[in-house]
Design a protein around this motif. Structure first.
Motif, PDB file in Angstrom:
ATOM      1  N   CYS A 110      -6.784  -3.775 -14.740  1.00  0.00           N
ATOM      2  CA  CYS A 110      -5.504  -3.071 -14.692  1.00  0.00           C
ATOM      3  C   CYS A 110      -5.266  -2.175 -15.906  1.00  0.00           C
ATOM      4  O   CYS A 110      -4.759  -1.056 -15.771  1.00  0.00           O
ATOM      5  N   ASP A 114      -4.562   1.730 -15.643  1.00  0.00           N
ATOM      6  CA  ASP A 114      -3.338   2.330 -16.178  1.00  0.00           C
ATOM      7  C   ASP A 114      -3.663   3.512 -17.085  1.00  0.00           C
ATOM      8  O   ASP A 114      -2.963   4.538 -17.072  1.00  0.00           O
ATOM      9  N   ASN A 131      -3.303  -5.800  -8.622  1.00  0.00           N
ATOM     10  CA  ASN A 131      -1.853  -5.925  -8.579  1.00  0.00           C
ATOM     11  C   ASN A 131      -1.272  -4.561  -8.210  1.00  0.00           C
ATOM     12  O   ASN A 131      -1.778  -3.523  -8.681  1.00  0.00           O
ATOM     13  N   ASP A 133       1.091  -2.767  -9.165  1.00  0.00           N
ATOM     14  CA  ASP A 133       1.499  -1.889 -10.257  1.00  0.00           C
ATOM     15  C   ASP A 133       0.325  -1.099 -10.835  1.00  0.00           C
ATOM     16  O   ASP A 133       0.547  -0.134 -11.580  1.00  0.00           O
ATOM     17  N   CYS A 134      -0.899  -1.508 -10.508  1.00  0.00           N
ATOM     18  CA  CYS A 134      -2.079  -0.891 -11.124  1.00  0.00           C
ATOM     19  C   CYS A 134      -2.686   0.221 -10.281  1.00  0.00           C
ATOM     20  O   CYS A 134      -3.699   0.805 -10.687  1.00  0.00           O
ATOM     21  N   ASP A 136      -2.019   3.409  -6.917  1.00  0.00           N
ATOM     22  CA  ASP A 136      -1.066   4.196  -6.139  1.00  0.00           C
ATOM     23  C   ASP A 136      -0.970   3.694  -4.706  1.00  0.00           C
ATOM     24  O   ASP A 136       0.126   3.507  -4.173  1.00  0.00           O
ATOM     25  N   ASP A 318       4.996  -1.174   0.913  1.00  0.00           N
ATOM     26  CA  ASP A 318       4.277  -1.827  -0.180  1.00  0.00           C
ATOM     27  C   ASP A 318       3.168  -0.954  -0.753  1.00  0.00           C
ATOM     28  O   ASP A 318       2.354  -1.425  -1.557  1.00  0.00           O
TER      29      ASP A 318
END
Length: 339
Positions: A110, A114, A131, A133-134, A136, A318
C-alpha cells in the motif's frame, strides 16, 4: 459469461514484447495524463511464470493494443508479500499512466501504491485486491460469494455430501483466497453438516510445494474424500499427484483451474469438474478499466465505460468492476476452450 474472443497468444506476446522497451523508457507523458493518447499500462501479477497470469496478461496486452497504448509486464518470480514493492516504485519513477496489480498482500504494497498514486499513476487491482484506500478500482473476476459457493457445490456433489475434505490454497496472505475460504467454511458449516474440513494447507502458488502438500494431506488423512484447491497452480499440482497415485478416482479434486492445465486430468478421470472465469477476459477488462481512468472516460463509483468486445461496465459504490460469475468445466465442454 465468456466472450467469443479468441486471441492468438503468441501474436499478442510478440506485440507486447515490441512495446516493452518503450514502456521501460517511461511510457506516457506523466502518470495519469496521457495527453498524446498513448496510454502506458504496466501489468504487475503476483508472480511471473504462472500460467494463469500469462493468460490474463495476454488479455491485457490485447486490450492495450486495441486502444493504441503501450503495454509492459513486470513482476517477481515468487509471490511473497513484499516482492512487488520494487516494481511499483520503478513504475512510479517511469511515470507510467496506469499500474494493474494482482496483490500478494492487502497491506504490504500500500505505501508503494500510495507513492505511485501521488505522482499521478492510476492504480487498478485485479484478481486479488488491496485495501480499497490503496487503489482506484478493483476489477473482480466474480463475487467472493459466487466463487465460494461454486467450489462448495462442486466438492459436496462429488463426495456425496459427506466425509473429510481439505483445502489447498495459495499463500497464507492472499486476500482473494482467504475471502473465498472464509465463505466456504461458513457455507459448509451452515449447509453441509456431514462434511468435515480437516485442514487448510498452503502451497504458496508454487508447483512443487503444492504437489508435496497434496501428498502430505493424503498421508495425514487416510479417510480424506476430497480436496478443494482455489488456485490454478495448486489444482494442477494436486491433479498431477493424484493422476499417478492410488488415490486417482478415489479422492475427488476440484477448485479453480484453466482448461489447458486441467484437460488431461479431466479426460483421464482424475478430475470430474472444476470452475474458473476467463482470465484472458479479466486482464482485457482490467486494461480497459485502466484506460478509462487515464482518459477520464470514468473516474469513480457510478461511472460506466466501454471495454472493447466485452461491452459496457460500471464502477460500483465500492470502486469495483465485476467481470461475471464462475463457469464450471467438465468433460462435456472442456474442449470448447483454449486458455
Amino acid at each position: 459469461m465468456f466472450s467469443t474472443r479468441r486471441n492468438t497468444l503468441g501474436a499478442v506476446a510478440t506485440a507486447a514484447a515490441a512495446v516493452l522497451l518503450l514502456a521501460a523508457c517511461g511510457g506516457g507523458d506523466g502518470g495519469g495524463t496521457a495527453d498524446d493518447g498513448d496510454v502506458s499500462v504496466t501489468f504487475l501479477p503476483k508472480n511471473l511464470g504462472n500460467p494463469y497470469f500469462d493468460t490474463s496478461n495476454a488479455g491485457g496486452a490485447a486490450a492495450v493494443e486495441e486502444f493504441g497504448g503501450t503495454f509492459a509486464e513486470v513482476g517477481p518470480t515468487e509471490a511473497s508479500p513484499t516482492s512487488q514493492v520494487s516494481f511499483i516504485e520503478t513504475a512510479a519513477q517511469q511515470a507510467v499512466d496506469a499500474l494493474v496489480v494482482s496483490a500478494n498482500d492487502p497491506e504490504a504494497i500500500c505505501d508503494a501504491l500510495d507513492e505511485a498514486s501521488g505522482v499521478g499513476v492510476k492504480i487498478v487491482t485485479f484478481d486479488s485486491d488491496t485495501n480499497p484506500d490503496c487503489r482506484d478500482v478493483f476489477v473482480n473476476q466474480a463475487t467472493a460469494e459466487g466463487i465460494a459457493s461454486a467450489q462448495v457445490d462442486l466438492i459436496t456433489e462429488q463426495i456425496g455430501d459427506e466425509g473429510q475434505i481439505a483445502i489447498l490454497s495459495a499463500s497464507a496472505n492472499a486476500t482473494n483466497q482467504n475471502a473465498w475460504i472464509e465463505l466456504m467454511e461458513a457455507d459448509l458449516e451452515a449447509n453441509h453438516p456431514d462434511v468435515e474440513l480437516v485442514e487448510i494447507a498452503y502451497g504458496d502458488d508454487d508447483d512443487q510445494t503444492s504437489f508435496d502438500k497434496t501428498a502430505a494431506l493424503l498421508q495425514t488423512y487416510p479417510d480424506l474424500k476430497g480436496i478443494v484447491s482455489p488456485t490454478t497452480v495448486g489444482i494442477a499440482a494436486a491433479a498431477r499427484y493424484l493422476s499417478t497415485s492410488e488415490y486417482q478416482g478415489e479422492v475427488a479434486l476440484t477448485g479453480l483451474g484453466t482448461p489447458n492445465q486441467m484437460r488431461e486430468y479431466v479426460k483421464d478421470g482424475t478430475v470430474e469438474a472444476f470452475a474458473l472465469w476467463n482470465p484472458e477476459d479479466l486482464g482485457y477488462l482490467a486494461a480497459h478499466t485502466a484506460n478509462a481512468l487515464v482518459t477520464g472516460e470514468a473516474s469513480g463509483p457510478g461511472d460506466s465505460f466501454e471495454a472493447g468486445e466485452l461491452g459496457t461496465f460500471e464502477i460500483d459504490d465500492d470502486g469495483v468492476v465485476l467481470l461475471g460469475d464462475p463457469f464450471v468445466f467438465d468433460a462435456d465442454n472442456i474442449d470448447d476452450f483454449d486458455f
